[in-house]
Design an enzyme around this catalytic site. Structure first.
Site, PDB file in Angstrom:
ATOM      1  N   ASN A  42       0.838  -1.206   0.000  1.00 50.56           N
ATOM      2  CA  ASN A  42       0.000   0.000   0.000  1.00 50.56           C
ATOM      3  C   ASN A  42       0.870   1.254   0.000  1.00 50.56           C
ATOM      4  O   ASN A  42       1.940   1.292   0.621  1.00 50.56           O
ATOM      5  CB  ASN A  42      -1.040   0.002   1.124  1.00 50.56           C
ATOM      6  CG  ASN A  42      -0.533  -0.351   2.486  1.00 50.56           C
ATOM      7  OD1 ASN A  42       0.528  -0.950   2.632  1.00 50.56           O
ATOM      8  ND2 ASN A  42      -1.284   0.016   3.497  1.00 50.56           N
ATOM      9  N   GLU A  44       0.332   5.263   0.597  1.00 52.12           N
ATOM     10  CA  GLU A  44      -0.620   6.265   1.078  1.00 52.12           C
ATOM     11  C   GLU A  44      -0.262   7.665   0.589  1.00 52.12           C
ATOM     12  O   GLU A  44       0.826   7.912   0.065  1.00 52.12           O
ATOM     13  CB  GLU A  44      -0.679   6.207   2.607  1.00 52.12           C
ATOM     14  CG  GLU A  44      -1.185   4.850   3.073  1.00 52.12           C
ATOM     15  CD  GLU A  44      -1.421   4.759   4.571  1.00 52.12           C
ATOM     16  OE1 GLU A  44      -0.904   5.598   5.333  1.00 52.12           O
ATOM     17  OE2 GLU A  44      -2.142   3.816   4.963  1.00 52.12           O
ATOM     18  N   ALA A  46      -1.111  12.029   1.627  1.00 56.05           N
ATOM     19  CA  ALA A  46      -1.661  12.976   2.597  1.00 56.05           C
ATOM     20  C   ALA A  46      -3.096  13.338   2.238  1.00 56.05           C
ATOM     21  O   ALA A  46      -3.892  13.696   3.102  1.00 56.05           O
ATOM     22  CB  ALA A  46      -0.791  14.233   2.658  1.00 56.05           C
ATOM     23  N   CYS A  53      -4.185   0.677  -2.427  1.00 50.74           N
ATOM     24  CA  CYS A  53      -4.031  -0.555  -1.652  1.00 50.74           C
ATOM     25  C   CYS A  53      -2.991  -1.472  -2.306  1.00 50.74           C
ATOM     26  O   CYS A  53      -2.762  -1.394  -3.524  1.00 50.74           O
ATOM     27  CB  CYS A  53      -5.348  -1.316  -1.578  1.00 50.74           C
ATOM     28  SG  CYS A  53      -6.617  -0.525  -0.587  1.00 50.74           S
ATOM     29  N   GLU A  55      -3.156  -4.587  -3.048  1.00 48.66           N
ATOM     30  CA  GLU A  55      -3.695  -5.460  -4.097  1.00 48.66           C
ATOM     31  C   GLU A  55      -3.740  -4.732  -5.431  1.00 48.66           C
ATOM     32  O   GLU A  55      -3.366  -5.266  -6.476  1.00 48.66           O
ATOM     33  CB  GLU A  55      -5.119  -5.915  -3.742  1.00 48.66           C
ATOM     34  CG  GLU A  55      -5.233  -6.734  -2.478  1.00 48.66           C
ATOM     35  CD  GLU A  55      -5.485  -5.890  -1.238  1.00 48.66           C
ATOM     36  OE1 GLU A  55      -4.859  -4.822  -1.097  1.00 48.66           O
ATOM     37  OE2 GLU A  55      -6.304  -6.307  -0.414  1.00 48.66           O
ATOM     38  N   CYS A  85     -10.377  -4.585   0.261  1.00 49.71           N
ATOM     39  CA  CYS A  85     -11.459  -3.604   0.390  1.00 49.71           C
ATOM     40  C   CYS A  85     -12.401  -3.709  -0.819  1.00 49.71           C
ATOM     41  O   CYS A  85     -12.122  -4.423  -1.796  1.00 49.71           O
ATOM     42  CB  CYS A  85     -10.884  -2.188   0.509  1.00 49.71           C
ATOM     43  SG  CYS A  85     -10.368  -1.485  -1.079  1.00 49.71           S
ATOM     44  N   CYS A  88     -10.839  -2.775  -4.228  1.00 46.96           N
ATOM     45  CA  CYS A  88      -9.935  -3.837  -4.715  1.00 46.96           C
ATOM     46  C   CYS A  88     -10.727  -5.032  -5.216  1.00 46.96           C
ATOM     47  O   CYS A  88     -10.355  -5.661  -6.210  1.00 46.96           O
ATOM     48  CB  CYS A  88      -8.970  -4.259  -3.608  1.00 46.96           C
ATOM     49  SG  CYS A  88      -7.704  -3.019  -3.285  1.00 46.96           S
TER      50      CYS A  88
HETATM   51  N1  THU Z   1      -5.238  -1.555   2.667  1.00 50.35           N
HETATM   52  C1  THU Z   1      -4.653  -2.355   1.730  1.00 50.35           C
HETATM   53  O1  THU Z   1      -3.589  -2.028   1.196  1.00 50.35           O
HETATM   54  N2  THU Z   1      -5.261  -3.511   1.405  1.00 50.35           N
HETATM   55  C2  THU Z   1      -6.361  -4.012   2.043  1.00 50.35           C
HETATM   56  O2  THU Z   1      -6.772  -5.126   1.746  1.00 50.35           O
HETATM   57  C3  THU Z   1      -7.035  -3.209   3.078  1.00 50.35           C
HETATM   58  C4  THU Z   1      -6.517  -1.848   3.278  1.00 50.35           C
HETATM   59  C5  THU Z   1      -4.535  -0.346   3.086  1.00 50.35           C
HETATM   60  C6  THU Z   1      -5.098   0.965   2.664  1.00 50.35           C
HETATM   61  C7  THU Z   1      -4.490   1.883   3.705  1.00 50.35           C
HETATM   62  O3  THU Z   1      -3.179   2.235   3.313  1.00 50.35           O
HETATM   63  C8  THU Z   1      -4.384   1.037   4.953  1.00 50.35           C
HETATM   64  O4  THU Z   1      -4.482  -0.304   4.498  1.00 50.35           O
HETATM   65  C9  THU Z   1      -5.455   1.289   5.969  1.00 50.35           C
HETATM   66  O5  THU Z   1      -6.719   1.317   5.398  1.00 50.35           O
END
Ligand code: THU
Length: 128
Positions: A42, A44, A46, A53, A55, A85, A88
């Site tokens: 993942n 992120e 700001a 994500c 995936e 999520c 995804c």
């Molecule tokens: N996230 C993922 O990368 N994959 C998932 O299956 C669930 C959520 C990440 C998004 C964000 O960076 C962090 O987890 C918290 O939501």
């Protein structure tokens, strides 16, 4: 075995997660139908909505290099299971509608059919 290999690759990819806001690293690894492995973590932002994500990063890496179909995708989050999520799941159905989705915890994993994670998915067929 491919499932264990993908989980291990996902764990390695998780180390690269950029998560200053959630502190919730996730890694993913997928196997394309012709045997290539792509990983993702993942990333992120700001502006939180711009976060990608793990995936989707793995899927986008694969597609952007010409591999449009995958058969397995492993996800590793925290000690507990981390499920893909909703966004995804939609993207998984685009490029791996028949894929096995491996959700791995600390010591165990569960294998799901992609379709069971997003029943009645809206797909390209609906646009025809
Ligand atoms: N996230 C993922 O990368 N994959 C998932 O299956 C669930 C959520 C990440 C998004 C964000 O960076 C962090 O987890 C918290 O939501």
């Amino acid at each position: 075995m491919i499932i264990e290999e993908l989980i291990e690759k996902a764990r390695e990819a998780k180390k690269f997660a950029y998560v200053p806001y959630s502190n919730f690293p996730v890694g993913a690894a997928l196997l394309t139908e012709d045997g290539h492995i792509f990983t993702g973590c993942n990333v992120e932002s700001a502006s939180f909505g711009a976060t990608n994500c793990a995936e989707r990063v793995a899927i986008q890496k694969a597609v952007s290099e010409g591999y449009k179909s995958f058969t397995h995708l492993a996800v590793v989050g925290q000690e507990d299971y981390t499920f893909p999520c909703g966004i995804c799941r939609q993207v998984i159905m685009e490029f791996g509608p028949e894929a096995k989705i491996i959700v791995a915890g600390k010591d165990n994993y569960i294998v799901y059919e992609a379709e069971d994670l997003l029943p009645h998915a809206f797909t390209g067929e609906d646009l025809l």
